[in-house]
Design a protein around this motif. Structure first.
Motif, PDB file in Angstrom:
ATOM      1  N   ASN A  76      -2.830  -9.145  -5.974  1.00 35.62           N
ATOM      2  CA  ASN A  76      -3.155 -10.538  -6.288  1.00 35.62           C
ATOM      3  C   ASN A  76      -3.023 -10.791  -7.786  1.00 35.62           C
ATOM      4  O   ASN A  76      -2.713  -9.897  -8.554  1.00 35.62           O
ATOM      5  N   TYR A  86      -7.077  -9.315   5.081  1.00 31.98           N
ATOM      6  CA  TYR A  86      -8.066  -9.680   6.099  1.00 31.98           C
ATOM      7  C   TYR A  86      -9.189 -10.559   5.566  1.00 31.98           C
ATOM      8  O   TYR A  86     -10.062 -10.968   6.298  1.00 31.98           O
ATOM      9  N   GLU A  87      -9.182 -10.878   4.248  1.00 32.10           N
ATOM     10  CA  GLU A  87     -10.322 -11.554   3.660  1.00 32.10           C
ATOM     11  C   GLU A  87     -10.555 -12.955   4.230  1.00 32.10           C
ATOM     12  O   GLU A  87     -11.684 -13.428   4.227  1.00 32.10           O
ATOM     13  N   SER A 131      -5.458  -6.658  -8.755  1.00 32.58           N
ATOM     14  CA  SER A 131      -6.030  -5.753  -7.754  1.00 32.58           C
ATOM     15  C   SER A 131      -5.316  -5.957  -6.418  1.00 32.58           C
ATOM     16  O   SER A 131      -4.611  -6.943  -6.217  1.00 32.58           O
ATOM     17  N   ALA A 191      -4.453  -7.040  -2.868  1.00 31.70           N
ATOM     18  CA  ALA A 191      -4.835  -8.206  -2.072  1.00 31.70           C
ATOM     19  C   ALA A 191      -5.332  -7.727  -0.713  1.00 31.70           C
ATOM     20  O   ALA A 191      -4.791  -6.791  -0.140  1.00 31.70           O
ATOM     21  N   ASN A 192      -6.372  -8.371  -0.217  1.00 35.18           N
ATOM     22  CA  ASN A 192      -6.934  -8.027   1.081  1.00 35.18           C
ATOM     23  C   ASN A 192      -6.368  -8.987   2.120  1.00 35.18           C
ATOM     24  O   ASN A 192      -6.745 -10.162   2.147  1.00 35.18           O
ATOM     25  N   GLN A 217       2.531  -2.826  -1.247  1.00 39.24           N
ATOM     26  CA  GLN A 217       1.168  -3.326  -1.330  1.00 39.24           C
ATOM     27  C   GLN A 217       1.194  -4.697  -1.995  1.00 39.24           C
ATOM     28  O   GLN A 217       1.898  -4.895  -2.976  1.00 39.24           O
TER      29      GLN A 217
END
Length: 125
Positions: free
Chosen positions: A99, A108-109, A103, A105-106, A96
């Motif tokens: 960041n 797709y953001e 938390s 990291a996304n 995973q």
């Protein structure tokens, strides 16, 4: 196929001899070996022999991995166990990305709504 050609392929697969050394062993020129290597029958024989040779080494490799599981070194034991598990399908979950704030990291953001819908297979929008 000529016995010298077969022996040449076998020596290439199963020894560390150079082409020059193999040529001397077979009493042929290096150019002869270069010519043999271009022939389909040589390529097929060598590939077949190589598969058989590797198959024969597989059992020894497995025994070596088994022995490494009892090594005095924690790192060696860990690497052997991990390799065995990976090769037998027991893969760990994917990493995973975290960041800087700690938390997840996304990935797709940065995508637009249109790009997200396309990824999801909803081309109608």
């Amino acid at each position: 196929m000529n016995k010298k050609i077969e022996k040449c392929a076998i020596l290439m697969v199963s020894t560390d001899l150079t082409q020059k050394q193999i040529a001397e062993e077979l009493n042929v020129s290096v150019q002869t070996i270069i010519n043999w290597k271009k022939k389909d029958e040589f390529i097929e024989f060598k590939d077949d022999y190589q598969r058989k040779y590797l198959n024969n080494l597989a059992a020894k490799a497995i025994r070596t991995m088994d022995k490494l599981l009892t090594s005095d070194s924690d790192q060696v034991r860990y690497n052997a166990a991990k390799d065995i598990l990976d090769r037998t399908g027991y893969k760990p979950t994917e990493k995973q990305n975290i960041n800087m704030s700690g938390s997840l990291a996304n990935p797709y953001e940065a995508l637009t709504t249109e790009q997200l819908l396309k990824l999801a297979g909803d081309d109608d929008g």
